[in-house]
Scaffold this motif. Structure first.
Motif, PDB file in Angstrom:
ATOM      1  N   GLY A   1       0.794  -1.273  -0.114  1.00 59.49           N
ATOM      2  CA  GLY A   1      -0.096   0.001   0.021  1.00 59.49           C
ATOM      3  C   GLY A   1       0.982   1.114   0.077  1.00 59.49           C
ATOM      4  O   GLY A   1       2.120   1.273   0.283  1.00 59.49           O
ATOM      5  N   PRO A   2       0.335   2.637  -0.040  1.00 55.21           N
ATOM      6  CA  PRO A   2       0.980   3.659  -0.281  1.00 55.21           C
ATOM      7  C   PRO A   2       1.529   3.904   0.983  1.00 55.21           C
ATOM      8  O   PRO A   2       1.253   3.430   2.114  1.00 55.21           O
TER       9      PRO A   2
ATOM     10  N   GLY B   1      -0.457   2.500   7.411  1.00 50.34           N
ATOM     11  CA  GLY B   1      -0.613   1.340   8.550  1.00 50.34           C
ATOM     12  C   GLY B   1       0.052   0.254   8.438  1.00 50.34           C
ATOM     13  O   GLY B   1      -0.059  -0.753   9.357  1.00 50.34           O
ATOM     14  N   LYS B   2       0.942   0.168   7.376  1.00 48.18           N
ATOM     15  CA  LYS B   2       1.643  -1.136   7.295  1.00 48.18           C
ATOM     16  C   LYS B   2       2.538  -1.768   8.405  1.00 48.18           C
ATOM     17  O   LYS B   2       2.424  -2.632   8.999  1.00 48.18           O
TER      18      LYS B   2
ATOM     19  N   ILE C   1       6.546 -10.742   7.857  1.00 47.46           N
ATOM     20  CA  ILE C   1       5.656  -9.629   7.387  1.00 47.46           C
ATOM     21  C   ILE C   1       6.555  -8.594   6.634  1.00 47.46           C
ATOM     22  O   ILE C   1       7.421  -8.053   7.400  1.00 47.46           O
ATOM     23  N   GLY C   2       6.141  -8.510   5.426  1.00 45.87           N
ATOM     24  CA  GLY C   2       6.934  -7.614   4.504  1.00 45.87           C
ATOM     25  C   GLY C   2       6.074  -6.240   4.347  1.00 45.87           C
ATOM     26  O   GLY C   2       4.924  -6.623   4.119  1.00 45.87           O
ATOM     27  N   ALA C   3       6.566  -5.046   4.148  1.00 43.24           N
ATOM     28  CA  ALA C   3       5.800  -3.984   3.919  1.00 43.24           C
ATOM     29  C   ALA C   3       6.303  -3.401   2.648  1.00 43.24           C
ATOM     30  O   ALA C   3       7.729  -3.542   2.637  1.00 43.24           O
ATOM     31  N   THR C   4       5.471  -3.141   1.669  1.00 44.61           N
ATOM     32  CA  THR C   4       6.101  -2.425   0.482  1.00 44.61           C
ATOM     33  C   THR C   4       5.246  -1.683  -0.088  1.00 44.61           C
ATOM     34  O   THR C   4       3.906  -1.639  -0.103  1.00 44.61           O
ATOM     35  N   THR C   5       5.712  -0.474  -0.982  1.00 43.88           N
ATOM     36  CA  THR C   5       4.804   0.745  -1.588  1.00 43.88           C
ATOM     37  C   THR C   5       4.560  -0.037  -3.234  1.00 43.88           C
ATOM     38  O   THR C   5       4.034   0.547  -3.889  1.00 43.88           O
TER      39      THR C   5
ATOM     40  N   THR D   1      -3.646  -6.027   0.458  1.00 46.94           N
ATOM     41  CA  THR D   1      -3.664  -4.521  -0.215  1.00 46.94           C
ATOM     42  C   THR D   1      -4.136  -3.477   0.758  1.00 46.94           C
ATOM     43  O   THR D   1      -5.231  -3.731   1.011  1.00 46.94           O
ATOM     44  N   LEU D   2      -3.393  -2.520   1.272  1.00 44.54           N
ATOM     45  CA  LEU D   2      -3.917  -1.757   2.011  1.00 44.54           C
ATOM     46  C   LEU D   2      -4.356  -0.379   1.113  1.00 44.54           C
ATOM     47  O   LEU D   2      -3.818   0.083   0.265  1.00 44.54           O
ATOM     48  N   LYS D   3      -5.514   0.278   1.669  1.00 50.11           N
ATOM     49  CA  LYS D   3      -6.163   1.231   0.814  1.00 50.11           C
ATOM     50  C   LYS D   3      -5.521   2.689   1.357  1.00 50.11           C
ATOM     51  O   LYS D   3      -5.134   2.813   2.729  1.00 50.11           O
ATOM     52  N   ALA D   4      -5.545   3.774   0.542  1.00 50.33           N
ATOM     53  CA  ALA D   4      -5.155   4.858   1.091  1.00 50.33           C
ATOM     54  C   ALA D   4      -6.097   5.440   2.164  1.00 50.33           C
ATOM     55  O   ALA D   4      -7.363   5.333   1.824  1.00 50.33           O
TER      56      ALA D   4
END
Length: 410
Positions: A38-39, A43-44, A115-119, A138-141
């Protein structure tokens, strides 16, 4: 200001709400390895911390910007001494293949829950073996209401802020400067509180004054990475090759991933140039392939050539707008039946049901064209594509007008 419980998290209801998959995983204690995509500032990292806190597992964190294979292996060795440790890797898209491969065995054997975080789209940046062993969420804006709720929650719960009377009188500058990034937004609130003594009201004028004096504060978590790529893309969209090359130089000198830059130009070639200059997509795609082979330092020349070409190209977002409009119509009207005349009819039964009946084969007619209706009856005659005001698309407009006459109104 960072939430420590799932119920304190603002946004991402589809994942952490009552029926959200992450909430259910926490409740059952069976948390899978996952990639949070997500962007920035949605909150990732917070979700990763909450998961570790809720399931009471050892929690390790690495940043792909500074960690290498050595650091990954050290964490894995520590994790072997405890049960199912959680390893959070921020910006996992910046890990190269060998670094990602170092994780595989530990994830596969259950030594760690990753747990990986990516934009960035993990399909491009996370190798397939690791991706197949992880769930991608997928996290939302964050919307305006959620961002304001984030600020109010901080003012009410933060140990220092709640001692003071701080009211939000105006919020446009607050949201504009943070750009929808929750972390940036809270950094800005903290900066306001540090800059103004006692009780105060948050106004647009105050936010602008403080932000202009302390703009460097916003980069403490790496947000400038996103500001520079934004400025780069907007400079190309605005047809300014000088600004585009300047911001490209900023990224090159900062060691930005060549694929990240090339991929953004590849997207822009269709989104902002499109059929005004179809060659732009070819150039951008060739650039993406070339920099993967060349790498730094020579890749900077290829990136510069492409950036200048794209900036100097005529612009059109007609195709981008067309697909957005079509998707909106699909969401509104659902799965409308395809006209029988253009359905596939591979079996005798289908032919007997009228599939393909009345289909007019365009190449059997003069000019390889015949006027027919291809859209479902409920939306027939609807127009999605409006040619842009540029030389190439004016040719398309003229051609389509010649074919369809008044039907499309071109």
């Amino acid at each position: 200001m960072r939430p420590t419980k799932l119920d304190e998290l603002i946004g991402q209801e589809h994942l952490t709400g009552a029926s959200g998959v992450i909430r259910k995983a926490i409740q059952t204690g069976n948390v899978p390895s996952m990639i949070l995509w997500g962007p920035p500032g949605v909150g990732k990292t917070t979700i990763a911390n909450i998961i570790a806190n809720e399931v009471k597992k050892p929690f390790y964190t690495l940043s792909a910007v500074s960690a290498g294979v050595k650091e990954v292996r050290e964490v894995i060795e520590k994790a072997r001494l405890s049960s199912r440790s959680i390893l959070f890797i921020d910006e996992i898209h910046r890990f190269n293949k060998s670094q990602q491969d170092a994780l595989l065995g530990a994830v596969e054997k259950g030594v760690i829950t990753l747990i990986g975080a990516t934009t960035e789209n993990p399909s491009f940046e996370v190798n397939s073996a690791l991706l197949s062993r992880s769930q991608v969420y997928t996290l939302k804006a964050l919307g305006e209401a959620e961002l304001l709720a984030l600020v109010r929650q901080a003012l009410e719960r933060d140990e220092e802020l709640k001692k003071r009377k701080i009211e939000i009188k105006e919020h446009h500058a607050l949201l504009n400067i943070s750009g929808g990034d929750g972390r940036k937004l809270l950094n800005l609130v903290e900066l306001l509180a540090d800059s103004v003594p006692g009780d105060f009201e948050i106004t647009d004028q105050l936010v602008m004054e403080v932000a202009q004096k302390h703009i460097a504060r916003y980069d403490k978590s790496g947000e400038q990475h996103y500001d520079i790529i934004s400025a780069f893309i907007k400079s190309i969209r605005g047809s300014d090759p000088n600004a585009a090359v300047y911001y490209l130089a900023r990224m090159v000198e900062g060691g930005e991933d060549v694929k990240f830059i090339a991929r953004r130009m590849l997207i822009l070639a269709s989104e902002d140039i499109g059929n005004a200059n179809p060659t732009a997509l070819v150039i951008a795609n060739s650039t993406f392939q070339a920099v993967n082979v060349i790498g730094y330092p020579e890749a900077r020349i290829i990136l510069s050539q492409c950036a200048v070409y794209l900036a100097a190209s005529p612009k059109s977002n007609a195709s981008y707008m067309a697909i957005n409009e079509a998707i909106s119509t699909v969401n509104e009207t659902g799965d409308l039946p395809v006209p029988l005349s253009i359905r596939n009819a591979p079996t005798k039964l289908m032919k007997n049901m009228g599939y393909g009946k009345g289909y007019q084969y365009a190449h059997s007619y003069e000019g390889n064209f015949v006027q027919a209706e291809f859209l479902p009856d409920q939306i027939k005659g609807m127009k999605f594509y409006e040619p842009g005001n540029n030389a190439r698309e004016e040719e398309l407009r003229k051609y389509l007008r010649g074919l369809w006459k008044e039907k499309y109104g071109y």
